[in-house]
Write a protein that holds these residues in place. Structure first.
Motif, PDB file in Angstrom:
ATOM      1  N   ASN A  81      -4.700  -6.600   5.290  1.00 32.85           N
ATOM      2  CA  ASN A  81      -3.430  -6.759   4.593  1.00 32.85           C
ATOM      3  C   ASN A  81      -2.776  -8.049   5.085  1.00 32.85           C
ATOM      4  O   ASN A  81      -2.822  -8.349   6.281  1.00 32.85           O
ATOM      5  N   LEU A  82      -2.165  -8.810   4.186  1.00 35.83           N
ATOM      6  CA  LEU A  82      -1.495 -10.032   4.636  1.00 35.83           C
ATOM      7  C   LEU A  82      -0.481  -9.698   5.721  1.00 35.83           C
ATOM      8  O   LEU A  82      -0.427 -10.356   6.765  1.00 35.83           O
ATOM      9  N   CYS A  83       0.335  -8.677   5.487  1.00 33.51           N
ATOM     10  CA  CYS A  83       1.267  -8.148   6.475  1.00 33.51           C
ATOM     11  C   CYS A  83       0.910  -6.675   6.647  1.00 33.51           C
ATOM     12  O   CYS A  83       1.085  -5.887   5.716  1.00 33.51           O
ATOM     13  N   ASP A  84       0.394  -6.319   7.786  1.00 33.31           N
ATOM     14  CA  ASP A  84      -0.114  -4.953   7.934  1.00 33.31           C
ATOM     15  C   ASP A  84       0.992  -3.913   7.978  1.00 33.31           C
ATOM     16  O   ASP A  84       0.928  -2.901   7.282  1.00 33.31           O
ATOM     17  N   LEU A  85       2.024  -4.147   8.805  1.00 33.16           N
ATOM     18  CA  LEU A  85       3.065  -3.146   8.977  1.00 33.16           C
ATOM     19  C   LEU A  85       4.405  -3.849   9.161  1.00 33.16           C
ATOM     20  O   LEU A  85       4.552  -4.682  10.052  1.00 33.16           O
ATOM     21  N   ILE A  86       5.350  -3.536   8.287  1.00 36.94           N
ATOM     22  CA  ILE A  86       6.713  -4.061   8.416  1.00 36.94           C
ATOM     23  C   ILE A  86       7.669  -2.883   8.446  1.00 36.94           C
ATOM     24  O   ILE A  86       7.654  -2.034   7.547  1.00 36.94           O
ATOM     25  N   ALA A  87       8.518  -2.837   9.481  1.00 34.32           N
ATOM     26  CA  ALA A  87       9.597  -1.857   9.540  1.00 34.32           C
ATOM     27  C   ALA A  87      10.915  -2.618   9.548  1.00 34.32           C
ATOM     28  O   ALA A  87      11.304  -3.194  10.565  1.00 34.32           O
ATOM     29  N   SER A  88      11.566  -2.680   8.402  1.00 33.84           N
ATOM     30  CA  SER A  88      12.903  -3.245   8.294  1.00 33.84           C
ATOM     31  C   SER A  88      13.859  -2.064   8.301  1.00 33.84           C
ATOM     32  O   SER A  88      14.321  -1.589   7.256  1.00 33.84           O
ATOM     33  N   ALA A  89      14.089  -1.540   9.515  1.00 33.43           N
ATOM     34  CA  ALA A  89      14.712  -0.220   9.636  1.00 33.43           C
ATOM     35  C   ALA A  89      15.295  -0.040  11.026  1.00 33.43           C
ATOM     36  O   ALA A  89      15.020  -0.822  11.947  1.00 33.43           O
ATOM     37  N   ASN A  90      16.052   1.033  11.177  1.00 35.60           N
ATOM     38  CA  ASN A  90      16.595   1.444  12.463  1.00 35.60           C
ATOM     39  C   ASN A  90      16.098   2.859  12.780  1.00 35.60           C
ATOM     40  O   ASN A  90      15.757   3.626  11.876  1.00 35.60           O
ATOM     41  N   ASN A  91      16.060   3.176  14.079  1.00 32.52           N
ATOM     42  CA  ASN A  91      15.729   4.544  14.519  1.00 32.52           C
ATOM     43  C   ASN A  91      14.408   5.032  13.954  1.00 32.52           C
ATOM     44  O   ASN A  91      14.256   6.201  13.578  1.00 32.52           O
ATOM     45  N   THR A  92      13.436   4.139  13.903  1.00 31.21           N
ATOM     46  CA  THR A  92      12.110   4.442  13.383  1.00 31.21           C
ATOM     47  C   THR A  92      11.104   4.443  14.532  1.00 31.21           C
ATOM     48  O   THR A  92      11.223   3.635  15.458  1.00 31.21           O
ATOM     49  N   MET A 106      11.486   0.573   4.707  1.00 32.05           N
ATOM     50  CA  MET A 106      12.816  -0.009   4.507  1.00 32.05           C
ATOM     51  C   MET A 106      13.875   1.092   4.476  1.00 32.05           C
ATOM     52  O   MET A 106      14.903   0.965   3.808  1.00 32.05           O
ATOM     53  N   SER A 107      13.606   2.180   5.177  1.00 30.76           N
ATOM     54  CA  SER A 107      14.549   3.280   5.373  1.00 30.76           C
ATOM     55  C   SER A 107      14.567   3.630   6.849  1.00 30.76           C
ATOM     56  O   SER A 107      13.572   3.441   7.557  1.00 30.76           O
ATOM     57  N   ASP A 108      15.665   4.175   7.311  1.00 29.05           N
ATOM     58  CA  ASP A 108      15.809   4.528   8.721  1.00 29.05           C
ATOM     59  C   ASP A 108      15.175   5.893   9.011  1.00 29.05           C
ATOM     60  O   ASP A 108      15.058   6.754   8.134  1.00 29.05           O
ATOM     61  N   GLY A 109      14.764   6.061  10.280  1.00 31.32           N
ATOM     62  CA  GLY A 109      14.350   7.371  10.759  1.00 31.32           C
ATOM     63  C   GLY A 109      12.992   7.844  10.305  1.00 31.32           C
ATOM     64  O   GLY A 109      12.729   9.047  10.286  1.00 31.32           O
ATOM     65  N   VAL A 110      12.091   6.925   9.980  1.00 34.69           N
ATOM     66  CA  VAL A 110      10.750   7.277   9.507  1.00 34.69           C
ATOM     67  C   VAL A 110       9.788   7.301  10.693  1.00 34.69           C
ATOM     68  O   VAL A 110       9.944   6.526  11.644  1.00 34.69           O
ATOM     69  N   SER A 158      17.104  -2.172  14.655  1.00 32.88           N
ATOM     70  CA  SER A 158      17.523  -1.779  15.996  1.00 32.88           C
ATOM     71  C   SER A 158      17.211  -0.317  16.293  1.00 32.88           C
ATOM     72  O   SER A 158      17.060   0.502  15.382  1.00 32.88           O
ATOM     73  N   ASN A 159      17.094  -0.040  17.599  1.00 29.54           N
ATOM     74  CA  ASN A 159      16.861   1.314  18.104  1.00 29.54           C
ATOM     75  C   ASN A 159      15.546   1.901  17.594  1.00 29.54           C
ATOM     76  O   ASN A 159      15.443   3.102  17.337  1.00 29.54           O
ATOM     77  N   ASN A 160      14.544   1.045  17.464  1.00 32.47           N
ATOM     78  CA  ASN A 160      13.211   1.474  17.066  1.00 32.47           C
ATOM     79  C   ASN A 160      12.308   1.621  18.290  1.00 32.47           C
ATOM     80  O   ASN A 160      12.527   0.957  19.314  1.00 32.47           O
ATOM     81  N   VAL A 161      11.278   2.452  18.171  1.00 31.87           N
ATOM     82  CA  VAL A 161      10.285   2.639  19.227  1.00 31.87           C
ATOM     83  C   VAL A 161       8.925   2.219  18.683  1.00 31.87           C
ATOM     84  O   VAL A 161       8.494   2.704  17.632  1.00 31.87           O
ATOM     85  N   PHE A 162       8.250   1.333  19.406  1.00 27.18           N
ATOM     86  CA  PHE A 162       6.926   0.814  19.043  1.00 27.18           C
ATOM     87  C   PHE A 162       6.004   1.157  20.197  1.00 27.18           C
ATOM     88  O   PHE A 162       6.032   0.512  21.239  1.00 27.18           O
ATOM     89  N   GLY A 222       0.806  -1.210   0.000  1.00 32.23           N
ATOM     90  CA  GLY A 222       0.000   0.000   0.000  1.00 32.23           C
ATOM     91  C   GLY A 222       0.840   1.261   0.000  1.00 32.23           C
ATOM     92  O   GLY A 222       0.777   2.079  -0.919  1.00 32.23           O
ATOM     93  N   ILE A 223       1.650   1.456   1.049  1.00 35.53           N
ATOM     94  CA  ILE A 223       2.569   2.588   1.176  1.00 35.53           C
ATOM     95  C   ILE A 223       3.948   2.027   1.447  1.00 35.53           C
ATOM     96  O   ILE A 223       4.117   1.198   2.359  1.00 35.53           O
ATOM     97  N   GLN A 224       4.938   2.465   0.683  1.00 37.79           N
ATOM     98  CA  GLN A 224       6.312   1.978   0.852  1.00 37.79           C
ATOM     99  C   GLN A 224       7.270   3.148   0.952  1.00 37.79           C
ATOM    100  O   GLN A 224       7.229   4.062   0.121  1.00 37.79           O
ATOM    101  N   VAL A 225       8.141   3.107   1.963  1.00 39.12           N
ATOM    102  CA  VAL A 225       9.211   4.090   2.116  1.00 39.12           C
ATOM    103  C   VAL A 225      10.521   3.317   2.127  1.00 39.12           C
ATOM    104  O   VAL A 225      10.770   2.509   3.035  1.00 39.12           O
ATOM    105  N   SER A 226      11.372   3.534   1.124  1.00 35.89           N
ATOM    106  CA  SER A 226      12.577   2.724   0.987  1.00 35.89           C
ATOM    107  C   SER A 226      13.658   3.504   0.251  1.00 35.89           C
ATOM    108  O   SER A 226      13.482   4.683  -0.089  1.00 35.89           O
ATOM    109  N   ASN A 227      14.792   2.841   0.018  1.00 31.34           N
ATOM    110  CA  ASN A 227      15.908   3.401  -0.755  1.00 31.34           C
ATOM    111  C   ASN A 227      16.417   4.722  -0.189  1.00 31.34           C
ATOM    112  O   ASN A 227      16.750   5.648  -0.936  1.00 31.34           O
ATOM    113  N   GLY A 228      16.453   4.808   1.147  1.00 31.16           N
ATOM    114  CA  GLY A 228      17.004   5.995   1.787  1.00 31.16           C
ATOM    115  C   GLY A 228      16.044   7.146   1.945  1.00 31.16           C
ATOM    116  O   GLY A 228      16.419   8.193   2.479  1.00 31.16           O
TER     117      GLY A 228
END
Length: 232
Positions: free
Chosen positions: A73-84, A59-63, A104-108, A25-31
């Motif tokens: 959604n099959l997978c509702d929310l995936i954060a493959s990221a740091n400092n998010t 798939m970007s850090d700091g989002v 690592s260093n993510n807040v949920f 649905g919404i993707q944030v990636s590639n920096g």
């Protein structure tokens, strides 16, 4: 230069359960960086289930991912990221894979995950903080801590799980793959009854997790969890 984008107040409807592609649905990636907030994202499904079709994929850090409504959604929310920061999101009727944190260093914080047939929140990484969430009625673990993919550490620790409501899950917290110190810090959670994890009427905890002390009622901060609403 990397893109900075704010994705706000949208309704994103996928094509539903299809066999042709694992849609997102919404993707944030590639920096790229920015904020994903107050969106309604649904219907991203892929019936072979060999890849995740994801409502929100980071798939970007700091989002910042805040106050979104996710469903079907099959997978509702995936954060493959740091400092998010993943805050105040609502996954009220989750499908197979509601919330995944890889990095690592993510807040949920202040999220609501309910009703998956499998695990509510999956973590593979270190120094992540899970606080003030409502994680309920999932057929697997409410929180599942893995170390098999080695996102930051083969040990999967340290991670902190505190001031959450963990109730009605098959297992409240599963840290069976955390085989060495330090344990998952899982203190000050509400486990579905006043007497704490692994007591009659409460959710259980498995593996290397420190679950005492607990709290006897739902933490005040959890009352703001999910609903796509105000996470303050």
């Amino acid at each position: 230069a990397a893109v900075n984008a704010d994705i706000l107040d949208n309704v994103v409807a996928g094509a539903g359960p299809i066999t042709t592609t694992a849609q997102n649905g919404i993707q944030v990636s590639n920096g790229a960086s920015g904020t994903v907030q107050d969106n309604d994202v649904s219907g991203n499904n892929y019936t072979p289930a060999t890849w995740c079709a994801t409502g929100i994929l980071v798939m970007s850090d700091g989002v910042l991912v805040r106050s979104n409504d996710l469903g079907a959604n099959l997978c509702d929310l995936i954060a493959s990221a740091n400092n998010t920061v993943i805050e105040g999101n609502n996954i009220a009727a989750a499908l197979a894979f509601p919330a995944t944190v890889l990095g690592s260093n993510n807040v949920f914080d202040k999220n609501y995950v309910n009703g998956s047939a499998y695990d509510g929140v999956y973590n593979d990484g270190i120094n992540n903080v899970f606080t003030c969430n409502r994680i309920t009625n999932n057929g697997g673990a409410g929180f599942y801590f893995d170390s098999t993919n080695n996102y930051g550490s083969t040990n999967g620790t340290p991670n902190t799980v505190t001031s959450n409501a963990i109730d009605g899950n098959a297992v409240g917290l599963d840290a069976s793959f955390v085989t060495v110190a330090p344990a998952i810090d899982a203190q000050s959670n509400y486990w579905g009854c006043p007497t704490g994890a692994n007591t009659v009427g409460c959710d259980t905890a498995a593996g290397n997790a420190d679950v005492t002390p607990s709290v006897a009622s739902v933490p005040t901060c959890v009352t703001c969890a999910g609903g796509g609403g105000d996470p303050d």
